[in-house]
Write an enzyme that holds these catalytic residues in place. Structure first.
Site, PDB file in Angstrom:
ATOM      1  N   ASN A   9       0.871  -1.176   0.000  1.00  8.93           N
ATOM      2  CA  ASN A   9       0.000   0.000   0.000  1.00  8.93           C
ATOM      3  C   ASN A   9       0.909   1.227   0.000  1.00  8.93           C
ATOM      4  O   ASN A   9       1.453   1.589   1.038  1.00  8.93           O
ATOM      5  CB  ASN A   9      -0.897  -0.014   1.241  1.00  8.93           C
ATOM      6  CG  ASN A   9      -1.717   1.267   1.355  1.00  8.93           C
ATOM      7  OD1 ASN A   9      -1.834   2.024   0.395  1.00  8.93           O
ATOM      8  ND2 ASN A   9      -2.274   1.504   2.532  1.00  8.93           N
ATOM      9  N   TRP A  10       1.038   1.838  -1.163  1.00  8.73           N
ATOM     10  CA  TRP A  10       1.962   2.971  -1.285  1.00  8.73           C
ATOM     11  C   TRP A  10       1.405   4.258  -0.700  1.00  8.73           C
ATOM     12  O   TRP A  10       2.121   5.252  -0.599  1.00  8.73           O
ATOM     13  CB  TRP A  10       2.312   3.202  -2.762  1.00  8.73           C
ATOM     14  CG  TRP A  10       3.326   2.243  -3.296  1.00  8.73           C
ATOM     15  CD1 TRP A  10       4.006   1.280  -2.611  1.00  8.73           C
ATOM     16  CD2 TRP A  10       3.787   2.188  -4.660  1.00  8.73           C
ATOM     17  NE1 TRP A  10       4.863   0.625  -3.459  1.00  8.73           N
ATOM     18  CE2 TRP A  10       4.752   1.159  -4.716  1.00  8.73           C
ATOM     19  CE3 TRP A  10       3.483   2.905  -5.823  1.00  8.73           C
ATOM     20  CZ2 TRP A  10       5.409   0.833  -5.902  1.00  8.73           C
ATOM     21  CZ3 TRP A  10       4.134   2.567  -6.994  1.00  8.73           C
ATOM     22  CH2 TRP A  10       5.092   1.544  -7.030  1.00  8.73           C
ATOM     23  N   LYS A  11       0.125   4.263  -0.387  1.00 10.41           N
ATOM     24  CA  LYS A  11      -0.526   5.482   0.132  1.00 10.41           C
ATOM     25  C   LYS A  11      -0.208   6.664  -0.786  1.00 10.41           C
ATOM     26  O   LYS A  11      -0.145   6.499  -1.999  1.00 10.41           O
ATOM     27  CB  LYS A  11      -0.081   5.753   1.574  1.00 10.41           C
ATOM     28  CG  LYS A  11      -0.129   4.513   2.447  1.00 10.41           C
ATOM     29  CD  LYS A  11       0.042   4.823   3.906  1.00 10.41           C
ATOM     30  CE  LYS A  11       0.172   3.515   4.660  1.00 10.41           C
ATOM     31  NZ  LYS A  11      -0.112   3.639   6.066  1.00 10.41           N
ATOM     32  N   HIS A  95      -9.670   1.168   4.323  1.00 11.09           N
ATOM     33  CA  HIS A  95      -8.435   1.335   5.095  1.00 11.09           C
ATOM     34  C   HIS A  95      -8.718   2.274   6.268  1.00 11.09           C
ATOM     35  O   HIS A  95      -9.508   3.216   6.140  1.00 11.09           O
ATOM     36  CB  HIS A  95      -7.324   1.905   4.201  1.00 11.09           C
ATOM     37  CG  HIS A  95      -5.972   1.839   4.832  1.00 11.09           C
ATOM     38  ND1 HIS A  95      -5.555   2.773   5.762  1.00 11.09           N
ATOM     39  CD2 HIS A  95      -4.957   0.952   4.702  1.00 11.09           C
ATOM     40  CE1 HIS A  95      -4.337   2.449   6.165  1.00 11.09           C
ATOM     41  NE2 HIS A  95      -3.949   1.354   5.536  1.00 11.09           N
ATOM     42  N   GLU A  97      -7.145   4.672   7.414  1.00 13.80           N
ATOM     43  CA  GLU A  97      -6.895   6.098   7.113  1.00 13.80           C
ATOM     44  C   GLU A  97      -8.082   6.699   6.366  1.00 13.80           C
ATOM     45  O   GLU A  97      -8.416   7.879   6.549  1.00 13.80           O
ATOM     46  CB  GLU A  97      -5.596   6.233   6.297  1.00 13.80           C
ATOM     47  CG  GLU A  97      -4.387   5.968   7.184  1.00 13.80           C
ATOM     48  CD  GLU A  97      -3.157   5.454   6.445  1.00 13.80           C
ATOM     49  OE1 GLU A  97      -3.098   5.558   5.209  1.00 13.80           O
ATOM     50  OE2 GLU A  97      -2.254   4.938   7.129  1.00 13.80           O
ATOM     51  N   GLU A 167      -5.863  -5.095  10.311  1.00 17.47           N
ATOM     52  CA  GLU A 167      -4.840  -4.080  10.563  1.00 17.47           C
ATOM     53  C   GLU A 167      -5.145  -3.314  11.847  1.00 17.47           C
ATOM     54  O   GLU A 167      -5.942  -2.354  11.836  1.00 17.47           O
ATOM     55  CB  GLU A 167      -4.822  -3.074   9.407  1.00 17.47           C
ATOM     56  CG  GLU A 167      -4.474  -3.687   8.071  1.00 17.47           C
ATOM     57  CD  GLU A 167      -3.819  -2.652   7.171  1.00 17.47           C
ATOM     58  OE1 GLU A 167      -2.697  -2.905   6.735  1.00 17.47           O
ATOM     59  OE2 GLU A 167      -4.421  -1.591   6.926  1.00 17.47           O
ATOM     60  N   GLY A 173       2.051   2.098  10.631  1.00 15.32           N
ATOM     61  CA  GLY A 173       3.012   3.187  10.487  1.00 15.32           C
ATOM     62  C   GLY A 173       3.670   3.611  11.788  1.00 15.32           C
ATOM     63  O   GLY A 173       4.300   4.663  11.848  1.00 15.32           O
ATOM     64  N   SER A 213       3.011  -2.325  10.343  1.00 19.31           N
ATOM     65  CA  SER A 213       4.464  -2.363  10.553  1.00 19.31           C
ATOM     66  C   SER A 213       5.099  -3.716  10.202  1.00 19.31           C
ATOM     67  O   SER A 213       6.018  -4.176  10.878  1.00 19.31           O
ATOM     68  CB  SER A 213       4.818  -1.930  11.981  1.00 19.31           C
ATOM     69  OG  SER A 213       4.405  -0.580  12.181  1.00 19.31           O
ATOM     70  N   GLY A 234       2.598  -1.066   4.287  1.00 22.35           N
ATOM     71  CA  GLY A 234       2.806   0.328   3.895  1.00 22.35           C
ATOM     72  C   GLY A 234       4.285   0.633   3.759  1.00 22.35           C
ATOM     73  O   GLY A 234       4.914   0.369   2.738  1.00 22.35           O
ATOM     74  N   GLY A 235       4.877   1.174   4.831  1.00 25.89           N
ATOM     75  CA  GLY A 235       6.259   1.673   4.813  1.00 25.89           C
ATOM     76  C   GLY A 235       7.278   0.756   4.159  1.00 25.89           C
ATOM     77  O   GLY A 235       8.059   1.185   3.303  1.00 25.89           O
TER      78      GLY A 235
HETATM   79  C1  PEP Z   1      -0.937   0.056   5.786  1.00 27.35           C
HETATM   80  O1  PEP Z   1      -0.806   1.123   5.215  1.00 27.35           O
HETATM   81  O2  PEP Z   1      -1.927  -0.631   5.564  1.00 27.35           O
HETATM   82  C2  PEP Z   1       0.095  -0.362   6.731  1.00 27.35           C
HETATM   83  C3  PEP Z   1      -0.055  -1.480   7.369  1.00 27.35           C
HETATM   84  O3  PEP Z   1       1.186   0.486   6.894  1.00 27.35           O
HETATM   85  P1  PEP Z   1       2.572   0.128   7.631  1.00 27.35           P
HETATM   86  O4  PEP Z   1       3.046  -1.180   7.044  1.00 27.35           O
HETATM   87  O5  PEP Z   1       3.482   1.259   7.309  1.00 27.35           O
HETATM   88  O6  PEP Z   1       2.273  -0.001   9.080  1.00 27.35           O
END
Ligand code: PEP
Length: 250
Positions: A9-11, A95, A97, A167, A173, A213, A234-235
């Site tokens: 997930n590049w956001k 999501h 966010e 999640e 994040g 994470s 994500g990250g």
């Molecule tokens: C996400 O954006 O769904 C996510 C899990 O981010 P991260 O891996 O950065 O926690």
């Protein structure tokens, strides 16, 4: 046996050139689709180009959101019909966010899930609790409700085509990961909810990812757990090397 699915997930990260370079760099290095499903969910602006670049490779491209209507006066939105027309395979729905910053409700999530399925797009449906909810012992109740609302009105056949991403919001994040055992327990609870609604076969077939994470250092532990069928990342999905490492663990 459920095949793992590792979705990036590049956001709202990466310029167009960075996105293209990334896909160019990984597209011929993806492990076989028989072993793992590799997905990159990119900003909508880049989707047609990335779908084109990933054509005839093992990489699938996904969107990060969409509207549930086919078309209409919804300035700034993107419809399932538009995503289908450019052959996007996946879409992240609900999501945390989007729920937090864009007021996405369970009802909207349910409409989006149905719309994605009716356009042949696999929805990656997100659920998860806040830290407060976890500390108050409400994790199972929260995710069960979100899953029930997201799946409301779906047939058993349709449910086979969705992916659920558990999640925990406090782990997204933040660098804090749920322990593999805790994540496994909640994914197992989600599977039970699916079983109550759709029976054993549907529950055994549905794929449930963990997200929060995830990184190369912890993915193997997470994926070794029976109830965890992949990761939404994500990250750690933003660098080529790290995303490829995640796929190798799949
Ligand atoms: C996400 O954006 O769904 C996510 C899990 O981010 P991260 O891996 O950065 O926690």
């Amino acid at each position: 046996m459920r095949k793992p699915i590792i979705a990036a997930n590049w956001k709202m990260y990466k310029t167009f050139d960075e996105a293209v370079d990334f896909v160019e760099a990984i597209k011929d290095k993806i492990p076989s689709a028989e072993k793992v499903d590799a997905v990159v969910c990119a900003p909508a602006l880049y989707l047609p180009t990335l779908v084109d670049l990933a054509k005839d490779t093992e990489l699938a491209i996904g969107a990060q959101n969409m509207h549930y209507e086919e078309e209409g006066a919804f300035t700034g939105e993107i419809s399932p019909k538009m995503l289908e027309a450019i052959q996007v395979d996946y879409v992240i729905i609900g999501h945390s966010e989007r729920r937090e910053y864009f007021n996405e409700t369970d009802e909207a999530v349910n409409k989006k899930v149905k719309a994605a399925l009716s356009h042949g797009i696999v929805p990656i449906v997100c659920c998860g609790e806040t830290l407060e909810e976890r500390e108050a012992g409400h994790t199972e109740e929260k995710v069960a409700n979100q899953v029930k609302e997201a799946l409301a009105g779906l047939t058993e056949e349709e449910v086979q085509h969705i992916v659920i991403a558990y999640e925990p919001i406090w782990a997204i994040g933040t660098g804090k990961t749920a322990t593999a055992d805790d994540a496994n327990a909640v994914c197992g609870h989600i599977r039970k909810v699916v079983e109550e609604l759709y029976g054993k076969a549907a529950a055994e077939n549905i794929r449930i990812q963990y997200g929060g994470s995830v990184k190369p250092e912890n993915i193997e532990d997470l994926l070794s757990k029976e109830q965890i069928d992949g990761a939404l990342v994500g990250g750690a999905s933003l660098q080529v090397e790290s995303y490829l490492k995640l796929l190798e663990a799949g």
